[in-house]
Design an enzyme around this catalytic site. Structure first.
Site, PDB file in Angstrom:
ATOM      1  N   PHE A 259      10.580  -4.524   6.913  1.00  6.38           N
ATOM      2  CA  PHE A 259       9.789  -5.752   6.898  1.00  6.38           C
ATOM      3  C   PHE A 259      10.246  -6.728   5.816  1.00  6.38           C
ATOM      4  O   PHE A 259      10.041  -7.928   5.919  1.00  6.38           O
ATOM      5  CB  PHE A 259       8.327  -5.425   6.574  1.00  6.38           C
ATOM      6  CG  PHE A 259       7.530  -4.792   7.678  1.00  6.38           C
ATOM      7  CD1 PHE A 259       7.508  -5.344   8.951  1.00  6.38           C
ATOM      8  CD2 PHE A 259       6.737  -3.672   7.433  1.00  6.38           C
ATOM      9  CE1 PHE A 259       6.718  -4.782   9.957  1.00  6.38           C
ATOM     10  CE2 PHE A 259       5.951  -3.109   8.424  1.00  6.38           C
ATOM     11  CZ  PHE A 259       5.946  -3.661   9.683  1.00  6.38           C
ATOM     12  N   ALA A 290      13.307  -2.429  15.556  1.00  5.69           N
ATOM     13  CA  ALA A 290      12.568  -3.255  14.597  1.00  5.69           C
ATOM     14  C   ALA A 290      11.355  -2.491  14.109  1.00  5.69           C
ATOM     15  O   ALA A 290      10.872  -1.591  14.787  1.00  5.69           O
ATOM     16  CB  ALA A 290      12.089  -4.525  15.283  1.00  5.69           C
ATOM     17  N   ASP A 291      10.844  -2.849  12.948  1.00  6.21           N
ATOM     18  CA  ASP A 291       9.522  -2.362  12.604  1.00  6.21           C
ATOM     19  C   ASP A 291       8.508  -3.191  13.392  1.00  6.21           C
ATOM     20  O   ASP A 291       8.839  -4.211  14.000  1.00  6.21           O
ATOM     21  CB  ASP A 291       9.269  -2.436  11.092  1.00  6.21           C
ATOM     22  CG  ASP A 291       8.160  -1.480  10.673  1.00  6.21           C
ATOM     23  OD1 ASP A 291       7.407  -1.015  11.550  1.00  6.21           O
ATOM     24  OD2 ASP A 291       8.020  -1.205   9.469  1.00  6.21           O
ATOM     25  N   TRP A 292       7.281  -2.749  13.355  1.00  5.25           N
ATOM     26  CA  TRP A 292       6.205  -3.327  14.176  1.00  5.25           C
ATOM     27  C   TRP A 292       6.094  -4.842  13.951  1.00  5.25           C
ATOM     28  O   TRP A 292       5.788  -5.284  12.845  1.00  5.25           O
ATOM     29  CB  TRP A 292       4.898  -2.645  13.805  1.00  5.25           C
ATOM     30  CG  TRP A 292       3.733  -2.971  14.659  1.00  5.25           C
ATOM     31  CD1 TRP A 292       2.997  -4.116  14.620  1.00  5.25           C
ATOM     32  CD2 TRP A 292       3.155  -2.148  15.663  1.00  5.25           C
ATOM     33  NE1 TRP A 292       1.995  -4.048  15.534  1.00  5.25           N
ATOM     34  CE2 TRP A 292       2.051  -2.853  16.198  1.00  5.25           C
ATOM     35  CE3 TRP A 292       3.445  -0.883  16.171  1.00  5.25           C
ATOM     36  CZ2 TRP A 292       1.247  -2.328  17.204  1.00  5.25           C
ATOM     37  CZ3 TRP A 292       2.635  -0.373  17.168  1.00  5.25           C
ATOM     38  CH2 TRP A 292       1.556  -1.089  17.680  1.00  5.25           C
ATOM     39  N   ALA A 294       8.207  -6.968  13.485  1.00  5.38           N
ATOM     40  CA  ALA A 294       9.076  -7.492  12.431  1.00  5.38           C
ATOM     41  C   ALA A 294       9.867  -8.708  12.906  1.00  5.38           C
ATOM     42  O   ALA A 294      10.247  -9.560  12.100  1.00  5.38           O
ATOM     43  CB  ALA A 294      10.031  -6.397  11.945  1.00  5.38           C
TER      44      ALA A 294
END
Ligand code: BGC
Length: 732
Positions: A259, A290-292, A294
């Site tokens: 992030f 990707a992160d959540w 992101a």
């Protein structure tokens, strides 16, 4: 003759039928072909839309990450690449997979992922605790338990291990990583990856690992979550990249982009880290998810003006799969058609995702066998691993007058907000764990024979209600020893759980001060997801045992240590500062220009309360002299350092020898000391063991510059073991 004719005819017909059948099975469905061939064949049949679908991840089932509560994806497109699966068992997952296999043109299976961070249902200690075991094999055993339970629930991919280095305990996510040290974290990173994945991803119970969060998320400014990080290239290479490189070398199938904004370029749009370093320099052939959300967050971070631009930056930087925010699905096709995203980049990303699906054997075995719970969760062998992991990770910080272990026949007053608590011993991110599975400290101790336990809560975790103090003091007065269970609620650490101070709420400190007045020896147990400020706790207690958030077997493990059935062997993998004001504080800092008495704090000591590597035992270990096979050597030589350690006490114990290197003068200055190797061994009482460290100069004495180039400079180095320092010289 006739017979031969008929037989030949039958054979010919059979062969033709077989050939026809073969022809009708497209090469990508033929398991006898190589993964590469199958991927090429499958991709040659895919439309751009189908390709892009593979690069998206949605959710399936109930999402219980409060930071991620999102719109429920009611209509999941069956050609989606991946789903985060929030199910307890495989039924829902199988139903969704059936849709993908049977209702799509090409029948590409979905990849199901989940955050299996420290166990699925058999929750074992948080990663920060596992790191304190200094036993990577044991951490690996725990990961195997997690992999089995997750696999049986239909999960093929875990978003673990988190290998972020964290040096600011205000950051709640310090709980999820293995501590402050790049080397220790690298060893645990590789061990976790190998354990989750096994030798062959297509075999049962092997699941794909995901190194996260790539990279530098742990450098969060002032310990706040999601905020920008200021990381020079030198620090990136020295501190934040090694644990990822170790995981990649161990074969990690995937990584998750971070992030944080890395000095101006967010992790999820960072071409340098995702493409130049990871894929080009390290040759990683897996993919980056990707992160959540992101990708959409690139807008908030001030990089992209809208979701479309965010998708463009992310994919062009090397981010292969978009998690949840749907931006690839919405915009990639247009971006390709407009020439803003090269088709080769999309193809590369799709190739990476499909390759993993083939490696996992999902095309051949898309479904998970639906087993009853009693055959797949909380199995006795799994609980045994969880108990050992809890035992080995607990760190004895203080033990005045050998208050511990408890003596048989002693009356124990068990006091404090954690004494009968189950849920908070689980820690953050507990997969599908349940509070009812946890053995509380009270239950663990009560089951021990020869121990009488009386109980009082005393106070809550926080607030100012002191109405329980008097009862607690009464209970303490009637006992021989007080065991006071203090610490944090599980939600005080983890994601989006920063704290401005790492001291415990004052009500807990006040309870301790009251209890001390009863005049009985006081053993403080600490359960927490970060290092703590213990200035008002440690001096007041006779003994302090750090139990971290130990998971389902926590109470049993505590009982094992308190009664002396198990000799504590954990060592700190994070520095415990003197106060919050010392943060960031970590052992492997560089030297000051005015070493010694200047530049120190005026109001508090400048040294930490408990150092990295610290931890006591119920026995004593005597270290012999450190010897080296040669004190002068060349870059091609290998030299061996040895030290014999004797267990001079009366109890068997596990000792960890920590080998540090110091490079006192270097063209790029080095930390005061750096951990380079460690080994933990059981030494029976009265026995000795000789520990060895083989030094490979290029591996152990070199350093990197800000571009990741490695250098080895001739000159003097020191090997440091405990308080011994031995000079060695690398010749010109
Ligand atoms: C966390 C990740 C996690 C992801 C998926 C994010 O909020 O930062 O660590 O893997 O959610 O649940």
């Amino acid at each position: 003759m006739k017979r031969i004719f008929f037989l030949s005819l039958i054979l010919a017909l059979a062969l033709t039928a077989d050939a026809k059948k073969k022809q009708s099975v497209p090469p990508y469905k033929d398991p006898s072909l190589s993964v590469e061939t199958r991927v090429v064949d499958l991709m040659s049949r895919m439309t751009l839309h189908e390709k892009i679908a593979q690069l998206n991840q949605y959710t399936l089932g109930r999402n219980d990450n409060v930071n991620n509560i999102d719109e429920v994806v009611s209509k999941i497109p069956s050609e989606v690449g991946s789903l985060i699966y929030f199910g307890d068992g495989a039924d829902l997952r199988n139903a969704m997979q059936k849709k993908a296999m049977e209702e799509t043109r090409l029948g590409i299976p979905i990849l199901f992922g989940f955050d299996v961070i420290h166990g699925f249902r058999t929750v074992y200690p948080i990663p920060l605790a596992l790191g304190a075991s200094w036993n990577p094999e044991l951490a690996g055993e725990a990961c195997r338990v997690a992999a089995q339970e997750a696999y049986d629930a239909g999960i093929n991919w875990t978003f673990s291990p988190m290998v972020d280095i964290a040096r600011d305990a205000r950051w709640g996510r310090i709980a999820e990583g293995y501590g402050e040290d790049p080397y220790l974290t690298s060893v645990f990173s590789a061990a976790s990856v190998k354990a989750y994945q096994g030798d062959d991803l297509s075999q049962p119970y092997n699941i794909a690992a995901c190194l996260k969060h790539y990279v530098g998320y742990g450098a969060s400014e002032a310990g706040r979550d999601y905020v920008p990080t200021e990381i020079s290239r030198q620090t990136l290479w020295d501190t934040y990249l090694p644990s990822f490189e170790a995981g990649v070398r161990a074969g990690a199938a995937t990584l998750m982009s971070s992030f944080n904004n890395i000095s101006g370029i967010p992790g999820s749009a960072n071409h340098y880290t995702m493409t130049e370093v990871l894929k080009e320099k390290w040759g990683h052939d897996g993919f980056v998810v990707a992160d959540w959300n992101a990708v959409v967050q690139l807008v908030n971070q001030g990089m992209a003006k809208d979701g479309k631009e965010a998708a463009m930056y992310a994919i062009n930087a090397g981010l292969d799969m978009d998690m949840v925010d749907n931006l690839y699905m919405e915009h990639l096709e247009a971006l390709v058609n407009e020439g803003k995203v090269p088709m080769e980049r999309v193809n590369d990303a799709v190739r990476r995702v499909l390759t993993l699906k083939f490696r996992l054997g999902l095309f051949e075995n898309p479904y998970t066998e639906e087993k009853p719970e009693n055959e797949r969760i909380l199995l006795p062998a799994s609980l045994e691993v969880a108990e050992r992991a809890a035992l080995e990770s607990m760190v004895l910080l203080k033990n005045e007058n050998n208050v511990l272990p408890l003596k048989s026949g002693q009356k124990i007053a068990l006091i404090g907000p954690l004494a009968r608590n189950q849920e908070d011993l689980l820690g953050s991110w507990f997969g599908r764990g349940r509070a009812e599975d946890v053995i509380s400290i009270f239950d663990g101790l009560s089951e021990e024979s020869g121990i009488a336990v009386s109980y009082a809560a005393g106070c809550d975790f926080d607030g100012d209600d002191k109405s329980g103090f008097q009862e607690a003091v009464n209970v303490a007065s009637q006992a021989d020893v007080v065991v006071l269970c203090l610490g944090e609620k599980r939600k005080w650490s983890g994601e989006n759980a920063s704290r401005s101070t790492i001291a415990l709420p004052s009500i807990q400190e006040e309870l301790l001060a009251e209890i001390v007045k009863a005049g009985k020896p006081v053993v403080v147990l600490l359960s927490n997801g970060r290092s703590l400020d213990l200035t008002r706790i440690s001096p007041a207690a006779d003994a302090v045992l750090e139990i971290w958030q130990p998971g389902v077997m926590g109470g049993k493990a505590v009982a094992g240590i308190l009664t002396g059935k198990y000799n504590p062997s954990g060592r700190l993998n994070v520095t415990f500062p003197y106060t919050t004001g010392q943060i960031p504080v970590y052992y492997n800092h560089r030297e000051s220009g005015r070493r010694g008495s200047q530049g120190l704090y005026q109001d508090i000591p400048s040294t930490p309360m408990y150092e990295f590597g610290y931890g006591l035992s119920y026995t004593t270990y005597d270290y012999g002299e450190v010897t080296v096979s040669a004190d002068r050597f060349t870059a091609e030589d290998r030299i061996t350092a040895k030290v014999t350690v004797t267990n001079s006490g009366e109890m068997d114990g596990k000792e960890t020898v920590q080998w540090y290197i110091c490079d006192p003068y270097s063209t790029i200055t080095r930390p005061v000391k750096e951990l380079k190797f460690f080994e933990k061994k059981l030494i029976p009482a009265g026995d000795s063991h000789t520990f060895e460290f083989e030094i490979d100069p290029m591996r152990d004495l070199s350093f990197v510059n800000g571009e990741g180039e490695r250098f080895l400079e001739p000159g003097d180095y020191y090997i440091i073991v405990k308080d011994q320092k031995v000079k060695i010289t690398l010749a010109d």
